[in-house]
Design an enzyme around this catalytic site. Sequence first.
Site, PDB file in Angstrom:
ATOM      1  N   HIS A  65     -38.997 -28.048  23.716  1.00 16.87           N
ATOM      2  CA  HIS A  65     -37.947 -28.691  24.513  1.00 16.87           C
ATOM      3  C   HIS A  65     -37.813 -28.035  25.881  1.00 16.87           C
ATOM      4  O   HIS A  65     -37.873 -26.810  25.997  1.00 16.87           O
ATOM      5  CB  HIS A  65     -36.608 -28.596  23.788  1.00 16.87           C
ATOM      6  CG  HIS A  65     -36.560 -29.396  22.519  1.00 16.87           C
ATOM      7  ND1 HIS A  65     -36.385 -30.751  22.514  1.00 16.87           N
ATOM      8  CD2 HIS A  65     -36.706 -29.021  21.230  1.00 16.87           C
ATOM      9  CE1 HIS A  65     -36.409 -31.192  21.251  1.00 16.87           C
ATOM     10  NE2 HIS A  65     -36.600 -30.156  20.450  1.00 16.87           N
TER      11      HIS A  65
ATOM     12  N   CYS B  31     -61.547 -38.181   7.628  1.00 19.01           N
ATOM     13  CA  CYS B  31     -60.600 -38.805   8.566  1.00 19.01           C
ATOM     14  C   CYS B  31     -60.352 -37.916   9.779  1.00 19.01           C
ATOM     15  O   CYS B  31     -60.281 -38.390  10.897  1.00 19.01           O
ATOM     16  CB  CYS B  31     -59.270 -39.090   7.881  1.00 19.01           C
ATOM     17  SG  CYS B  31     -59.396 -40.161   6.443  1.00 19.01           S
TER      18      CYS B  31
ATOM     19  N   SER C 242     -32.657 -26.813  15.768  1.00 17.81           N
ATOM     20  CA  SER C 242     -33.286 -27.173  17.033  1.00 17.81           C
ATOM     21  C   SER C 242     -32.495 -26.539  18.176  1.00 17.81           C
ATOM     22  O   SER C 242     -31.260 -26.539  18.117  1.00 17.81           O
ATOM     23  CB  SER C 242     -33.295 -28.693  17.188  1.00 17.81           C
ATOM     24  OG  SER C 242     -33.924 -29.037  18.386  1.00 17.81           O
TER      25      SER C 242
ATOM     26  N   ILE D 111     -30.895 -21.135  13.022  1.00 15.80           N
ATOM     27  CA  ILE D 111     -31.963 -21.492  13.967  1.00 15.80           C
ATOM     28  C   ILE D 111     -32.350 -22.950  13.735  1.00 15.80           C
ATOM     29  O   ILE D 111     -33.387 -23.270  13.154  1.00 15.80           O
ATOM     30  CB  ILE D 111     -33.178 -20.544  13.836  1.00 15.80           C
ATOM     31  CG1 ILE D 111     -32.729 -19.077  13.889  1.00 15.80           C
ATOM     32  CG2 ILE D 111     -34.191 -20.833  14.937  1.00 15.80           C
ATOM     33  CD1 ILE D 111     -32.105 -18.633  15.197  1.00 15.80           C
TER      34      ILE D 111
ATOM     35  N   CYS E  85     -63.281 -33.342   5.232  1.00 19.00           N
ATOM     36  CA  CYS E  85     -62.241 -34.351   5.494  1.00 19.00           C
ATOM     37  C   CYS E  85     -62.784 -35.298   6.542  1.00 19.00           C
ATOM     38  O   CYS E  85     -62.919 -34.937   7.700  1.00 19.00           O
ATOM     39  CB  CYS E  85     -60.960 -33.679   5.976  1.00 19.00           C
ATOM     40  SG  CYS E  85     -59.763 -34.814   6.694  1.00 19.00           S
TER      41      CYS E  85
END
Lengths: 437, 483
Positions: free
Chosen positions: B53, B405, B341, B339, B403
């Site tokens: 953020h 994908c 956001s 803790i 994997c």
Amino acid sequence: MRQDIIIIGGGPAGLAAALAAKEAGAEQILILERDRELGGILNQCIHNGFGLHTFKEELTGPEYAARYIAKVEQEKIPFLLETIVIDIAKAENGDKAVTAMNRERGLFTIHTKAVILAMGCRERPRGALNIPGFRPAGIYSAGTAQRYVNIEGRMPGKEVVILGSGDIGLIMARRMTLEGAKVKAVAELMPYSGGLKRNIVQCLDDFGIPLKLSHTVVDIRGKKRVEGVTLAQVDENKKPIAGTEEYIPCDTLLLSCGLLPENELSLNLGVSLNPATSGPYVNESLETNISGVFACGNVLHVHDLVDYVSEEAAAAGKYAAAYVREAADSQTREKTETACAGSETQICLEAAEGIRYTVPSTISPSHMEDMQLVRFRVADVYKEVFLKVYFDGKPVVSQKKRVLAPGEMEQLRLKKEQLQAFPDLKKITIRIEKEAG
Amino acid sequence: MDRLEYDVIVIGAGVTGSAVARELARRERRIAVLERESDICEGTSKANSGIAHAGFDAQPGTLKAKLNVQGARLMKELSEELDFPYRQNGSLVVSFEAEGRERLQELYKRGEENGVEGLQILTGDEARALEPALSDEVAAALYAPTGGIVCPFGLNIALAENAAVNGVDFYLNTAAVKIECEQDGYRILTKEKEFFAPVVVNAAGVYADALHNMVSEHKLHITARRGEYCLMDKKTGGLVKSTIFQLPTANGKGILVTPTVHGNLLAGPTAEDIEDKEGVNTTAEGLARALAVGAKSVKALPVRQVITSFAGLRAHEESGDFIIEEAQDAPGFFDVAGIASPGLTSAPAVGVYVAEMIQARFPAPEKSGFIGARKGIPCVAEADNEERQRLIAENPAYANVVCRCELVTEGEILDAIHRPLGATTLDGVKRRTRAGMGRCQSGFCSPKVVEILARELHKDIGEITKSGEGSAFLTGYNKETCM
């Protein structure tokens, strides 16, 4: 090293395509398979019922695969195992550049005149179904569970609920029961099963496993391992109906909620996909909108029987061999970009009322053989209806059908002479109607 | 019972505990981290928005405001030093009504006070010029170019691994059951071991109140605030470049739509206070809400491309701010609690802040030979062909795709298992390599990963779990219950 045809995938589609291409005269053929052995998903399908059409006898999946693998070896068609294709790109002179990786050769690129897409499909995961609840161990797609049981000999659970009545789910209901698990219920969101009728009878009815139509899972409990699931009935909009919830203690939830063609490579190459199948649009030669790129098997559309996969793939192999023979520079044909793109040289097939899609999407009379097979699936369960075919609006075919169901792939044969009788034909429409007239 | 003595014990190997441990390891100290789960990054740190953020949300003067902005500033350099995925992609807070502009103005002012750089208020059309997929209803937006996205697992695991390399002992499957004050420190009881340290760092996420309340009369109360998310296929990650917020509500920053650092598209979180601190289950209502509200921000949210959904619990403390302090009546007991956001963003700054606080009270000499840099697991999927060739030449296992994908190779999985604090579970491999995070959601690769884990850890496949004790994949052999 330039190839004539590279086949991506060594499952039933890839094997049949390779053999047919070879028979049709193609020389340099190479199969690239990502798994440790040829045969694809058939290797874990140890139940019988395969091959009734192809070999006129009942085989298990590995037996069916073994027959094709033996022929591929006999014909000395080269293949690479544990080799993953990471890219297919257009190259000079109409060639395609296929980039792959494996342990022995590292990363390598091979040029080829033609490519046959035969990558198969994957199972729809829980996340795509937005099933709420916890995310513990014990939730498997039916195929993953099948691998544990049939390849590893290990049980993924003891008390099982299955969501979705696709064929793999039905087969696994029986398999888990035979191996000692208790299958408590199969829930199906739709008011009808997505699987073959014979599987409902042989895998559920014969074992007294209840099939709950118009039901879904609305909650999964258990923080580390599944402890139970809540089923609820759904209304006609497939929304759960309050008050119908039923909690079933279990340690395993298997999902058999549909298969999705694996077309990520095709998309990167620029192949146009049909949203109804999630597979490529193809013409009568099973060629995609990209010259020299063909598709067959479950990467094209999800099949119900492997016999039809083999049949379709053999056609793709034959057409690919013809493409190679005719040389890439004469490839001036129009390509099939969308569901309905009729033109001077192409007739489009329209999937109208009750028909989800058709394969192929277009037909060029000049390229078609004497008889063209059109495969399709219907959108709902229909009883006592008529399958109608119209040529530019004029009724041509009317077939009475006692039952049509989405779980079964249907087919229709169009004769070349029928089409030639309509010289300016633009559109063939297939639909389901209630009335004969 | 053995008594294991340390200078500092950190409880919780989430992103906060790991950041604190790494900063503390810069000085001569014996440090242990106790984690109740079988792996690091198993709680709130694994299930959040993955956002760095910009820092305009928090009230000026709060710890949240200060540490958010500091954390955001540290993130880029740290991502290079510790080799985890981070990208500064910018963020937009959108308002659908003209009146919203005033509230955007407030956020703008708050951001300036917090020291956020480059903020701009845009008209709806200006915002759409930046993000063509934004809804036509968007009337105005606050643009924060310093907003970023980060891989939450990558950050947490990198911090923990680097702490371990610098001598921190991690004890997994080791829940602190009881904490007792002794003469010169704290006795921590776990199921199998007893620990002692003069300094304890309480970074126990939603359980930080329970631990704090064992040693202090000034009670904390933490509520689990559940947030549900839907993650969409990588095909759709290009819908927006930046992170799209709506105007914040009393319950938090609201439901966002963002690309993830790996190229998926994410919608969520909802915000619902719940009783059960283990309640990471999703709900039909929550998932529907995440998608419906997300769909307001952008045109054509690809709701049919959802590949998985999940829920995380934010540790919401009543005061609304981070509680980072030495407990008043428990000297040496440092809370790093509440803790919520922007906890992920703040983590690097929280680590520094807590280490300084402890250094001031319990000084220790600087350590020579602290290794700050860490090299992550190579990523074949994102490497160019030249780099792939080089990796394969080094170890052919980098050519063996497990994997399909996410194009994760056996080489990467081997690295994930054998590096410090290596993976021992399927989820552990998944968070370190992305094997199983793709569109088939581990349908094809899970049996193969289980096999590799068993082989490398010298176990039977029946012993391999999804996420530790009680989460085994297999329940037995075929037919054993028939006999």
